[in-house]
Design a protein around this motif. Structure first.
Motif, PDB file in Angstrom:
ATOM      1  N   LEU A  18       0.820  -1.212   0.000  1.00  0.00           N
ATOM      2  CA  LEU A  18       0.000   0.000   0.000  1.00  0.00           C
ATOM      3  C   LEU A  18       0.853   1.262   0.000  1.00  0.00           C
ATOM      4  O   LEU A  18       0.370   2.337  -0.349  1.00  0.00           O
ATOM      5  CB  LEU A  18      -0.944  -0.005   1.199  1.00  0.00           C
ATOM      6  CG  LEU A  18      -2.022  -1.099   1.163  1.00  0.00           C
ATOM      7  CD1 LEU A  18      -2.811  -1.130   2.461  1.00  0.00           C
ATOM      8  CD2 LEU A  18      -2.961  -0.891  -0.021  1.00  0.00           C
ATOM      9  N   TRP A  99      -2.936  -8.903  -2.443  1.00  0.00           N
ATOM     10  CA  TRP A  99      -4.135  -8.067  -2.588  1.00  0.00           C
ATOM     11  C   TRP A  99      -5.156  -8.406  -1.513  1.00  0.00           C
ATOM     12  O   TRP A  99      -5.801  -7.506  -0.952  1.00  0.00           O
ATOM     13  CB  TRP A  99      -4.750  -8.245  -3.975  1.00  0.00           C
ATOM     14  CG  TRP A  99      -6.008  -7.438  -4.144  1.00  0.00           C
ATOM     15  CD1 TRP A  99      -6.105  -6.124  -4.512  1.00  0.00           C
ATOM     16  CD2 TRP A  99      -7.356  -7.889  -3.919  1.00  0.00           C
ATOM     17  NE1 TRP A  99      -7.422  -5.739  -4.531  1.00  0.00           N
ATOM     18  CE2 TRP A  99      -8.203  -6.791  -4.174  1.00  0.00           C
ATOM     19  CE3 TRP A  99      -7.917  -9.101  -3.536  1.00  0.00           C
ATOM     20  CZ2 TRP A  99      -9.589  -6.886  -4.049  1.00  0.00           C
ATOM     21  CZ3 TRP A  99      -9.293  -9.193  -3.404  1.00  0.00           C
ATOM     22  CH2 TRP A  99     -10.120  -8.092  -3.665  1.00  0.00           C
ATOM     23  N   LEU A 106      -7.630  -2.571   4.438  1.00  0.00           N
ATOM     24  CA  LEU A 106      -8.461  -1.434   4.037  1.00  0.00           C
ATOM     25  C   LEU A 106      -9.919  -1.676   4.406  1.00  0.00           C
ATOM     26  O   LEU A 106     -10.663  -0.726   4.689  1.00  0.00           O
ATOM     27  CB  LEU A 106      -8.321  -1.184   2.539  1.00  0.00           C
ATOM     28  CG  LEU A 106      -6.943  -0.694   2.081  1.00  0.00           C
ATOM     29  CD1 LEU A 106      -6.919  -0.491   0.571  1.00  0.00           C
ATOM     30  CD2 LEU A 106      -6.562   0.600   2.789  1.00  0.00           C
ATOM     31  N   PHE A 136     -11.422   5.670  -3.647  1.00  0.00           N
ATOM     32  CA  PHE A 136      -9.965   5.644  -3.543  1.00  0.00           C
ATOM     33  C   PHE A 136      -9.483   4.364  -2.856  1.00  0.00           C
ATOM     34  O   PHE A 136      -8.531   3.717  -3.303  1.00  0.00           O
ATOM     35  CB  PHE A 136      -9.482   6.865  -2.766  1.00  0.00           C
ATOM     36  CG  PHE A 136      -8.019   6.827  -2.429  1.00  0.00           C
ATOM     37  CD1 PHE A 136      -7.059   7.030  -3.409  1.00  0.00           C
ATOM     38  CD2 PHE A 136      -7.595   6.587  -1.129  1.00  0.00           C
ATOM     39  CE1 PHE A 136      -5.704   6.986  -3.100  1.00  0.00           C
ATOM     40  CE2 PHE A 136      -6.250   6.537  -0.817  1.00  0.00           C
ATOM     41  CZ  PHE A 136      -5.302   6.741  -1.806  1.00  0.00           C
ATOM     42  N   LEU A 137     -10.159   3.982  -1.756  1.00  0.00           N
ATOM     43  CA  LEU A 137      -9.779   2.765  -1.041  1.00  0.00           C
ATOM     44  C   LEU A 137      -9.991   1.527  -1.902  1.00  0.00           C
ATOM     45  O   LEU A 137      -9.312   0.511  -1.722  1.00  0.00           O
ATOM     46  CB  LEU A 137     -10.593   2.648   0.257  1.00  0.00           C
ATOM     47  CG  LEU A 137     -10.291   3.688   1.334  1.00  0.00           C
ATOM     48  CD1 LEU A 137     -11.208   3.501   2.530  1.00  0.00           C
ATOM     49  CD2 LEU A 137      -8.830   3.614   1.773  1.00  0.00           C
ATOM     50  N   TRP A 140      -7.000   1.813  -4.763  1.00  0.00           N
ATOM     51  CA  TRP A 140      -5.642   1.876  -4.228  1.00  0.00           C
ATOM     52  C   TRP A 140      -4.908   0.536  -4.296  1.00  0.00           C
ATOM     53  O   TRP A 140      -3.810   0.447  -4.863  1.00  0.00           O
ATOM     54  CB  TRP A 140      -5.709   2.418  -2.806  1.00  0.00           C
ATOM     55  CG  TRP A 140      -4.411   2.625  -2.095  1.00  0.00           C
ATOM     56  CD1 TRP A 140      -3.151   2.522  -2.624  1.00  0.00           C
ATOM     57  CD2 TRP A 140      -4.242   2.979  -0.719  1.00  0.00           C
ATOM     58  NE1 TRP A 140      -2.207   2.788  -1.652  1.00  0.00           N
ATOM     59  CE2 TRP A 140      -2.855   3.077  -0.473  1.00  0.00           C
ATOM     60  CE3 TRP A 140      -5.133   3.237   0.326  1.00  0.00           C
ATOM     61  CZ2 TRP A 140      -2.352   3.406   0.780  1.00  0.00           C
ATOM     62  CZ3 TRP A 140      -4.635   3.572   1.573  1.00  0.00           C
ATOM     63  CH2 TRP A 140      -3.257   3.647   1.783  1.00  0.00           C
ATOM     64  N   PRO A 141      -5.447  -0.560  -3.740  1.00  0.00           N
ATOM     65  CA  PRO A 141      -4.681  -1.818  -3.778  1.00  0.00           C
ATOM     66  C   PRO A 141      -4.502  -2.384  -5.182  1.00  0.00           C
ATOM     67  O   PRO A 141      -3.500  -3.044  -5.459  1.00  0.00           O
ATOM     68  CB  PRO A 141      -5.505  -2.770  -2.890  1.00  0.00           C
ATOM     69  CG  PRO A 141      -6.868  -2.192  -2.865  1.00  0.00           C
ATOM     70  CD  PRO A 141      -6.707  -0.713  -2.986  1.00  0.00           C
ATOM     71  N   LEU A 143      -4.088  -0.591  -7.994  1.00  0.00           N
ATOM     72  CA  LEU A 143      -2.982   0.170  -8.555  1.00  0.00           C
ATOM     73  C   LEU A 143      -1.659  -0.258  -7.925  1.00  0.00           C
ATOM     74  O   LEU A 143      -0.644  -0.409  -8.627  1.00  0.00           O
ATOM     75  CB  LEU A 143      -3.210   1.669  -8.334  1.00  0.00           C
ATOM     76  CG  LEU A 143      -2.101   2.618  -8.797  1.00  0.00           C
ATOM     77  CD1 LEU A 143      -1.865   2.464 -10.294  1.00  0.00           C
ATOM     78  CD2 LEU A 143      -2.448   4.062  -8.451  1.00  0.00           C
ATOM     79  N   ALA A 144      -1.674  -0.484  -6.609  1.00  0.00           N
ATOM     80  CA  ALA A 144      -0.438  -0.869  -5.920  1.00  0.00           C
ATOM     81  C   ALA A 144       0.067  -2.224  -6.394  1.00  0.00           C
ATOM     82  O   ALA A 144       1.270  -2.411  -6.603  1.00  0.00           O
ATOM     83  CB  ALA A 144      -0.674  -0.894  -4.409  1.00  0.00           C
TER      84      ALA A 144
END
Length: 201
Positions: A18, A99, A106, A136-137, A140-141, A143-144
């Motif tokens: 993250l 993930w 999250l 966003f939450l 986020w993972p 994209l990470a």
């Protein structure tokens, strides 16, 4: 115990993920058992979120398990692409496992945010931003995962972008298609609706 140590290592790897740190790959311990443990943890957090949202009394929805497990299996496919391309079997379970760890962390954050909303601990001005925070939450993972793995494997930027767009599109389609699916449903009578009417429905 070893399973607990490995779970904590994988959750620590998710924290590194993250933060978009490639050190996440050093901490990660992907294995079939660890994948199943992280999948169970992610489902448990999802049940907790639905329970906080729907309330008691309620009932468990077994059909929701398959729906909520689908993103992990999509990432298993992504992992197999990485494993076959780079000849590293360890990559097969890695994206899905890390993930699931990030999703669990999250998810707990979302549970706390939901409790804060229900108790009016969130300022009215901040409430308008909450839908964007949830989005966003969610992204986020994803994209990470793409950033950390493709950067660590030296993919060109356009392949990284393509991988993120493809995964985000699949996850978004899944979210929109099954937006009404829950792991826990409230069975409390609706306010002002007689119980006999609900039974007839």
């Amino acid at each position: 115990p070893l399973p607990l140590i490995e779970l904590l290592r994988n959750l620590w790897a998710a924290c590194h993920l993250l933060a978009f740190r490639r050190s996440a790959l050093r901490w990660l311990l992907p294995s079939p058992v660890n994948f199943l443990v992280l999948l169970a943890l992610s489902l448990a957090v999802s049940v907790l979120f639905d329970f906080i949202s729907e309330g008691w009394p309620g009932e468990w929805s077994p059909s929701g398990v398959a729906v909520y497990a689908l993103p992990a299996f999509v990432l298993l496919v992504f992992g197999q692409v990485l494993a076959s391309r780079h000849g590293l079997w360890r990559l097969g379970l890695a994206p899905a496992s890390i993930w699931l760890g990030a999703d669990s962390l999250l998810g707990l954050a979302q549970c706390l945010l939901l409790v804060a909303q229900q108790h009016n601990w969130v300022a009215p001005a901040a409430s308008a931003w909450l839908p964007g925070v949830y989005t966003f939450l969610y992204a986020w993972p994803i994209l990470a995962v793409v950033f950390v793995f493709t950067r660590g494997l030296a993919w060109p930027w356009w392949e990284r972008t393509l991988a993120f767009v493809a995964l985000f599109a699949v996850f978004s389609a899944w979210s929109l298609t099954f937006s009404d699916e829950r792991l826990w449903y409230s069975t409390a009578p609706e306010a002002g609706l007689p119980e006999t009417s609900r039974l007839l429905e």
